[in-house]
Design an enzyme around this catalytic site. Structure first.
Site, PDB file in Angstrom:
ATOM      1  N   ASN A   1      -5.258 -10.291  -3.399  1.00  0.00           N
ATOM      2  CA  ASN A   1      -4.874  -9.498  -2.169  1.00  0.00           C
ATOM      3  C   ASN A   1      -4.327  -8.237  -2.276  1.00  0.00           C
ATOM      4  O   ASN A   1      -4.495  -7.293  -1.310  1.00  0.00           O
ATOM      5  CB  ASN A   1      -3.764 -10.429  -1.417  1.00  0.00           C
ATOM      6  CG  ASN A   1      -2.544 -10.921  -2.372  1.00  0.00           C
ATOM      7  OD1 ASN A   1      -2.746 -10.576  -3.610  1.00  0.00           O
ATOM      8  ND2 ASN A   1      -1.423 -11.309  -1.654  1.00  0.00           N
TER       9      ASN A   1
ATOM     10  N   ASP B   1       0.851  -1.211  -0.057  1.00  0.00           N
ATOM     11  CA  ASP B   1      -0.105  -0.047   0.030  1.00  0.00           C
ATOM     12  C   ASP B   1       0.743   1.369  -0.036  1.00  0.00           C
ATOM     13  O   ASP B   1       0.495   2.419   0.397  1.00  0.00           O
ATOM     14  CB  ASP B   1      -0.995   0.094   1.227  1.00  0.00           C
ATOM     15  CG  ASP B   1      -1.867  -1.176   1.205  1.00  0.00           C
ATOM     16  OD1 ASP B   1      -2.222  -1.660   0.275  1.00  0.00           O
ATOM     17  OD2 ASP B   1      -2.214  -1.680   2.399  1.00  0.00           O
TER      18      ASP B   1
ATOM     19  N   GLY C   1      -4.665  -4.376  -3.540  1.00  0.00           N
ATOM     20  CA  GLY C   1      -5.552  -3.455  -3.845  1.00  0.00           C
ATOM     21  C   GLY C   1      -4.868  -2.086  -4.217  1.00  0.00           C
ATOM     22  O   GLY C   1      -4.371  -1.308  -3.657  1.00  0.00           O
ATOM     23  N   HIS C   2      -4.669  -1.856  -5.678  1.00  0.00           N
ATOM     24  CA  HIS C   2      -4.239  -0.521  -6.229  1.00  0.00           C
ATOM     25  C   HIS C   2      -5.315   0.270  -6.550  1.00  0.00           C
ATOM     26  O   HIS C   2      -6.120   0.129  -7.594  1.00  0.00           O
ATOM     27  CB  HIS C   2      -3.534  -1.210  -7.314  1.00  0.00           C
ATOM     28  CG  HIS C   2      -2.201  -2.348  -6.998  1.00  0.00           C
ATOM     29  ND1 HIS C   2      -1.372  -2.817  -7.865  1.00  0.00           N
ATOM     30  CD2 HIS C   2      -1.938  -2.733  -5.672  1.00  0.00           C
ATOM     31  CE1 HIS C   2      -0.683  -3.671  -7.030  1.00  0.00           C
ATOM     32  NE2 HIS C   2      -1.096  -3.402  -5.804  1.00  0.00           N
ATOM     33  N   THR C   3      -4.881   1.475  -6.009  1.00  0.00           N
ATOM     34  CA  THR C   3      -5.809   2.737  -6.365  1.00  0.00           C
ATOM     35  C   THR C   3      -5.120   3.841  -7.023  1.00  0.00           C
ATOM     36  O   THR C   3      -4.128   4.275  -6.989  1.00  0.00           O
ATOM     37  CB  THR C   3      -6.153   3.381  -4.878  1.00  0.00           C
ATOM     38  OG1 THR C   3      -6.384   2.414  -4.101  1.00  0.00           O
ATOM     39  CG2 THR C   3      -7.418   4.395  -5.035  1.00  0.00           C
TER      40      THR C   3
ATOM     41  N   THR D   1      -7.490  -0.681   0.721  1.00  0.00           N
ATOM     42  CA  THR D   1      -8.253  -0.981  -0.481  1.00  0.00           C
ATOM     43  C   THR D   1      -9.077  -2.069  -0.701  1.00  0.00           C
ATOM     44  O   THR D   1     -10.070  -2.287  -1.267  1.00  0.00           O
ATOM     45  CB  THR D   1      -7.304  -0.587  -1.690  1.00  0.00           C
ATOM     46  OG1 THR D   1      -6.683   0.394  -1.248  1.00  0.00           O
ATOM     47  CG2 THR D   1      -8.125  -0.486  -2.817  1.00  0.00           C
TER      48      THR D   1
ATOM     49  N   LYS E   1       1.765   2.203  -4.942  1.00  0.00           N
ATOM     50  CA  LYS E   1       2.526   1.862  -6.308  1.00  0.00           C
ATOM     51  C   LYS E   1       1.480   2.131  -7.517  1.00  0.00           C
ATOM     52  O   LYS E   1       2.169   2.576  -8.469  1.00  0.00           O
ATOM     53  CB  LYS E   1       2.702   0.385  -6.020  1.00  0.00           C
ATOM     54  CG  LYS E   1       3.282  -0.029  -5.011  1.00  0.00           C
ATOM     55  CD  LYS E   1       3.751  -1.645  -4.724  1.00  0.00           C
ATOM     56  CE  LYS E   1       2.409  -2.307  -4.319  1.00  0.00           C
ATOM     57  NZ  LYS E   1       2.023  -1.978  -3.121  1.00  0.00           N
TER      58      LYS E   1
ATOM     59  N   LEU F   1       3.690  12.233   0.818  1.00  0.00           N
ATOM     60  CA  LEU F   1       4.354  13.449   1.592  1.00  0.00           C
ATOM     61  C   LEU F   1       3.272  14.572   2.176  1.00  0.00           C
ATOM     62  O   LEU F   1       3.410  14.978   3.019  1.00  0.00           O
ATOM     63  CB  LEU F   1       5.553  14.134   0.887  1.00  0.00           C
ATOM     64  CG  LEU F   1       6.297  14.944   1.583  1.00  0.00           C
ATOM     65  CD1 LEU F   1       7.321  14.263   2.328  1.00  0.00           C
ATOM     66  CD2 LEU F   1       7.175  16.033   0.487  1.00  0.00           C
TER      67      LEU F   1
ATOM     68  N   GLN G   1       1.906  -6.040  -3.163  1.00  0.00           N
ATOM     69  CA  GLN G   1       2.499  -6.189  -1.765  1.00  0.00           C
ATOM     70  C   GLN G   1       3.852  -5.395  -1.581  1.00  0.00           C
ATOM     71  O   GLN G   1       4.041  -4.342  -2.496  1.00  0.00           O
ATOM     72  CB  GLN G   1       2.802  -7.471  -1.398  1.00  0.00           C
ATOM     73  CG  GLN G   1       1.563  -8.581  -1.275  1.00  0.00           C
ATOM     74  CD  GLN G   1       0.847  -9.035  -2.625  1.00  0.00           C
ATOM     75  OE1 GLN G   1       1.548  -9.318  -3.328  1.00  0.00           O
ATOM     76  NE2 GLN G   1      -0.391  -8.677  -2.668  1.00  0.00           N
TER      77      GLN G   1
ATOM     78  N   GLY H   1      -0.574  13.940  -3.432  1.00  0.00           N
ATOM     79  CA  GLY H   1      -1.817  13.475  -3.454  1.00  0.00           C
ATOM     80  C   GLY H   1      -2.324  12.468  -4.036  1.00  0.00           C
ATOM     81  O   GLY H   1      -1.509  11.920  -4.998  1.00  0.00           O
TER      82      GLY H   1
HETATM   83  P1  GDP Z   1      -0.730   0.431  -3.687  1.00  0.00           P
HETATM   84  O1  GDP Z   1      -1.379  -0.984  -3.095  1.00  0.00           O
HETATM   85  O2  GDP Z   1       0.748   0.512  -3.078  1.00  0.00           O
HETATM   86  O3  GDP Z   1      -0.933   0.750  -4.983  1.00  0.00           O
HETATM   87  O4  GDP Z   1      -1.478   1.706  -2.667  1.00  0.00           O
HETATM   88  P2  GDP Z   1      -3.030   1.561  -2.238  1.00  0.00           P
HETATM   89  O5  GDP Z   1      -3.577   2.039  -3.570  1.00  0.00           O
HETATM   90  O6  GDP Z   1      -3.585   0.481  -1.596  1.00  0.00           O
HETATM   91  O7  GDP Z   1      -2.943   2.654  -1.317  1.00  0.00           O
HETATM   92  C1  GDP Z   1      -2.374   3.999  -1.364  1.00  0.00           C
HETATM   93  C2  GDP Z   1      -3.513   5.171  -0.964  1.00  0.00           C
HETATM   94  O8  GDP Z   1      -2.979   6.081  -0.847  1.00  0.00           O
HETATM   95  C3  GDP Z   1      -4.473   4.981  -2.129  1.00  0.00           C
HETATM   96  O9  GDP Z   1      -5.990   5.427  -1.414  1.00  0.00           O
HETATM   97  C4  GDP Z   1      -4.285   6.189  -3.238  1.00  0.00           C
HETATM   98  O10 GDP Z   1      -5.099   6.962  -3.703  1.00  0.00           O
HETATM   99  C5  GDP Z   1      -3.484   7.100  -2.033  1.00  0.00           C
HETATM  100  N1  GDP Z   1      -2.594   7.983  -2.411  1.00  0.00           N
HETATM  101  C6  GDP Z   1      -1.330   7.516  -3.336  1.00  0.00           C
HETATM  102  N2  GDP Z   1      -0.479   8.498  -3.596  1.00  0.00           N
HETATM  103  C7  GDP Z   1      -0.868   9.807  -2.561  1.00  0.00           C
HETATM  104  C8  GDP Z   1      -0.477  10.832  -2.011  1.00  0.00           C
HETATM  105  O11 GDP Z   1       0.627  11.296  -2.519  1.00  0.00           O
HETATM  106  N3  GDP Z   1      -1.105  11.590  -1.245  1.00  0.00           N
HETATM  107  C9  GDP Z   1      -2.079  11.182  -0.684  1.00  0.00           C
HETATM  108  N4  GDP Z   1      -2.640  11.772   0.171  1.00  0.00           N
HETATM  109  N5  GDP Z   1      -2.622   9.968  -0.971  1.00  0.00           N
HETATM  110  C10 GDP Z   1      -1.945   9.209  -2.066  1.00  0.00           C
HETATM  111  P1  IMO Z   2      -0.863  -4.106  -2.268  1.00  0.00           P
HETATM  112  O1  IMO Z   2      -0.470  -4.834  -3.675  1.00  0.00           O
HETATM  113  C1  IMO Z   2      -0.886  -4.456   2.069  1.00  0.00           C
HETATM  114  C2  IMO Z   2      -0.750  -8.376   3.838  1.00  0.00           C
HETATM  115  C3  IMO Z   2      -1.841  -9.047   4.573  1.00  0.00           C
HETATM  116  C4  IMO Z   2      -1.323  -9.962   5.459  1.00  0.00           C
HETATM  117  C5  IMO Z   2      -0.361 -10.574   4.633  1.00  0.00           C
HETATM  118  C6  IMO Z   2      -0.547 -11.807   4.265  1.00  0.00           C
HETATM  119  O2  IMO Z   2      -2.025  -3.530  -2.231  1.00  0.00           O
HETATM  120  O3  IMO Z   2       0.139  -3.244  -1.598  1.00  0.00           O
HETATM  121  P2  IMO Z   2      -2.425 -12.779   2.096  1.00  0.00           P
HETATM  122  O4  IMO Z   2      -3.861 -12.323   1.912  1.00  0.00           O
HETATM  123  O5  IMO Z   2      -1.344 -12.229   1.119  1.00  0.00           O
HETATM  124  O6  IMO Z   2      -1.982 -14.277   2.613  1.00  0.00           O
HETATM  125  O7  IMO Z   2      -2.012 -11.828   3.444  1.00  0.00           O
HETATM  126  O8  IMO Z   2       0.185  -9.734   3.791  1.00  0.00           O
HETATM  127  N1  IMO Z   2      -0.944  -8.025   2.706  1.00  0.00           N
HETATM  128  C7  IMO Z   2      -0.925  -6.716   2.125  1.00  0.00           C
HETATM  129  N2  IMO Z   2      -0.892  -5.469   2.822  1.00  0.00           N
HETATM  130  N3  IMO Z   2      -1.071  -4.476   0.822  1.00  0.00           N
HETATM  131  C8  IMO Z   2      -1.024  -5.546  -0.047  1.00  0.00           C
HETATM  132  O9  IMO Z   2      -1.087  -5.445  -1.291  1.00  0.00           O
HETATM  133  C9  IMO Z   2      -1.133  -6.757   0.736  1.00  0.00           C
HETATM  134  N4  IMO Z   2      -1.272  -7.985   0.312  1.00  0.00           N
HETATM  135  C10 IMO Z   2      -1.234  -8.850   1.483  1.00  0.00           C
HETATM  136  O10 IMO Z   2      -2.665  -7.876   5.151  1.00  0.00           O
HETATM  137  O11 IMO Z   2      -0.715  -9.316   6.568  1.00  0.00           O
HETATM  138 MG    MG Z   3      -2.931  -1.543  -1.970  1.00  0.00          MG
END
Ligand code: GDP
Ligand code: IMO
Ligand code: MG
Length: 424
Positions: A38, A13, A40-42, A299, A16, A332, A224, A414
């Site tokens: 598993n 999270d 969740g990419h936003t 996510t 990425k 940031l 991850q 942001g």
């Molecule tokens: P990922 O799994 O690494 O792709 O990240 P996620 O999407 O699970 O979580 C990142 C969250 O932070 C999402 O809700 C994004 O929309 C948000 N996000 C990403 N970059 C920024 C940033 O620079 N600032 C803020 N405030 N939110 C961000």
């Molecule tokens: P993204 O791609 C954050 C964590 C779970 C748990 C551990 C094992 O959005 O960054 P699993 O379901 O994979 O067997 O769970 O890994 N986990 C994540 N945490 N972001 C993820 O993916 C994750 N994928 C798995 O919360 O601790």
């Molecule tokens: Mg994520």
């Protein structure tokens, strides 16, 4: 060689998808190489929010071809639903998604096993996403898995294979004291999903090799984070795949020598969802403030993320391990209102001082983070116009750079696509 890898530098999270979205503008292929639903990419574009779990985030650019690589574990029902959802948002996916025939199938019984095991473990659970990830990888390495390529066999054969698997696994579920699944109904649901995704399944390696020959740009989308990697993470509190750079080439089917850039993504602070050690976690007011300002809720599962300070010891280790060539710092802006910001610069482990992240959780649990405190910039880094870094915010980034031993090239301020600063 034109392959760029985006890899998570913390516990997932990191933002990425936001960076993938930025880079996908100039990429021809976007490739997921590990994990499954598993992830969740936003991505946020002009206020519209898109959340991806299996489909690569590059799907938002019509010119990009998206590949689900062989290192993934794929729930066919979840994939069919996600593609339907993407189409409903007006995105044309025709001829743009390919699924590796080497990827393994996540069955409903894997999901039952994952959830059942977690519930039984109670407070000592891993805190998984309950998407069936570990049981699917267990079957893969135990050489009992079904691969996406098996779905290409004639319908009757696939039906027979699925029925056999469900009958076998029902015995296993029963022996574990878990609910069994209705065989006929479950097989029919899977066959309906198979019909939708069957045309996408192919040997994706040859697509990527031909792209390499034509010097097309390939972007690998990590899922991850490195600290969740099955070998290098905080085992056993990890996911079940190789989420770090080493896993990228194997999971995508690309030669290691094709990697040109390895971009490590780090939040300006740290979060973790699920259980396991997190040395810089702040369980008090500052952690709550980071969670609220950063919208730190999963996510995929909606769970509140645990929050804490930037861990330069872990980051330095992650930079070395992945051979990170440049860093992107995200979120940031979340630190804009903090009077003081803490950075963990080393660990104290008894009388020893550690500069690298230990390989086992028992050592890690004995480590006490040592912090430096820097003054906050107390200014909005993103007030709608062209985002820019206040002097003290730039100094924070430069300090992280020094501690990590790697250049920071991008700073995200942001969720929106436009909220990005490129550093020279
Ligand atoms: P990922 O799994 O690494 O792709 O990240 P996620 O999407 O699970 O979580 C990142 C969250 O932070 C999402 O809700 C994004 O929309 C948000 N996000 C990403 N970059 C920024 C940033 O620079 N600032 C803020 N405030 N939110 C961000
Ligand atoms: P993204 O791609 C954050 C964590 C779970 C748990 C551990 C094992 O959005 O960054 P699993 O379901 O994979 O067997 O769970 O890994 N986990 C994540 N945490 N972001 C993820 O993916 C994750 N994928 C798995 O919360 O601790
Ligand atoms: Mg994520």
């Amino acid at each position: 060689m034109p392959v760029t890898l985006v890899v998570g530098g913390q516990w997932g999270d990191e933002g990425k998808a936001k960076i993938i979205d930025y880079l996908a503008r100039d990429s021809d292929y976007v490739v997921r190489y590990a994990g499954g639903a598993n992830a969740g990419h936003t991505v946020v574009v002009d206020g519209a929010r898109f959340a991806f779990h299996l489909v690569p985030s590059g799907i938002l650019y019509p010119h990009a071809t998206c590949v689900l690589g062989g290192g993934m574990v794929i729930d066919p029902i979840a994939l069919a639903n996600e593609i339907d959802g993407v189409k409903k948002k007006g995105i044309d996916v025709d001829g743009r998604i390919f699924v590796s025939d080497q990827a393994h199938v996540v069955f409903p019984y894997h999901i039952e096993m994952d959830a059942g095991t977690e519930t039984r473990l109670g407070s000592s659970s891993i805190g998984t996403t309950r998407r069936g990830i570990a049981p699917a990888y267990v079957d893969k390495v135990g050489r009992k898995g079904v691969r996406m390529g098996d779905l290409l066999r004639p319908r009757a054969e696939v039906e027979q294979l699925f029925s056999k698997k469900f009958r076998e696994k029902n015995k296993e579920l029963k022996s574990l004291g878990l609910e069994t699944l209705p065989v006929q109904e479950s097989v029919e649901r899977l066959l309906r999903a198979r019909k939708k995704i069957q045309p996408l399944i192919t040997d994706t390696r040859v697509i990527l090799w031909s792209a390499l020959e034509q010097k097309r740009k390939i972007l690998c989308e990590g899922a991850q984070g490195t600290l969740l990697d099955v070998d290098h993470g905080t085992y056993p509190y990890v996911t079940s795949s190789s989420s770090s750079a080493g896993g990228a080439v194997a999971g995508a089917g690309l030669p290691p020598s094709s990697l040109e850039r390895v971009i490590g993504i780090f939040k300006a602070y740290c979060t973790r969802v699920g259980n396991g050690p997190f040395p810089t976690e702040d369980k008090r007011r500052m952690g709550d403030k980071l969670r609220e300002l950063g919208g730190e809720y999963g996510t995929t599962t909606g769970r509140p993320r645990r929050c804490g300070w930037f861990d330069a010891v872990a980051a330095r280790t992650v930079v070395k391990l992945n051979g990170i060539t440049e860093v992107a710092i995200t979120k940031l802006d979340v630190l804009d209102s903090f009077d003081e910001i803490k950075i963990c610069t080393s660990y104290r482990c008894g009388r020893r001082r550690l500069d690298y992240f230990p390989t086992n959780v028992r050592s890690l649990e004995r480590c006490k983070p040592e912090y430096e405190v820097v003054k906050g910039w107390k200014k909005k880094t993103n007030s709608g116009g062209k985002p820019r870094l206040p002097r003290k915010a730039a100094a924070y980034v430069r300090y992280l750079e020094k501690l990590m031993g790697c250049r920071v090239h991008l700073v995200s301020l942001g969720p929106d696509r436009k909220a990005m600063v490129k550093l020279s």
